[in-house]
Write a protein that holds these residues in place. Structure first.
Motif: not given
Length: 94
Positions: A1-27
């Motif tokens: 299992m891997k841990r991914l930590d992302l730190i970015m501007s809150e303005r880009e949060l929706d873009k990152v969350l959409n990428a997680l959804k598209q890749a099938g991240a479990p949560g």
């Protein structure tokens, strides 16, 4: 299992969350209004609590290596254009 930590501007949060959804991240977990010191210098400020301007978000994802590989192109594209950092580490459940 891997841990991914992302730190970015809150303005880009929706873009990152959409990428997680598209890749099938479990949560994921999201912490908003993250401040600290990075390439841009010190940005610890109480004024961000009121306005949110310039605030960062920290997203933590636990997933398998295949999901990380699927995420790389989208996450790298977002971070290279908008800024931010991403780190992957091994993780073991207790």
């Amino acid at each position: 299992m891997k841990r991914l930590d992302l730190i970015m501007s809150e303005r880009e949060l929706d873009k990152v969350l959409n990428a997680l959804k598209q890749a099938g991240a479990p949560g994921y977990s999201v912490m908003r209004h993250v401040t600290g010191k990075g390439r841009g210098g010190d940005v610890v400020s109480e004024s961000m609590d009121f306005s949110g301007l310039g605030a960062n978000a920290h997203v933590i994802v636990f997933c398998d290596e295949a999901t990380i590989e699927q995420l790389k192109p989208a996450v790298n594209s977002i971070l290279s254009y908008y800024g931010g950092v991403a780190f992957v580490a091994d993780a073991q459940p207790l």
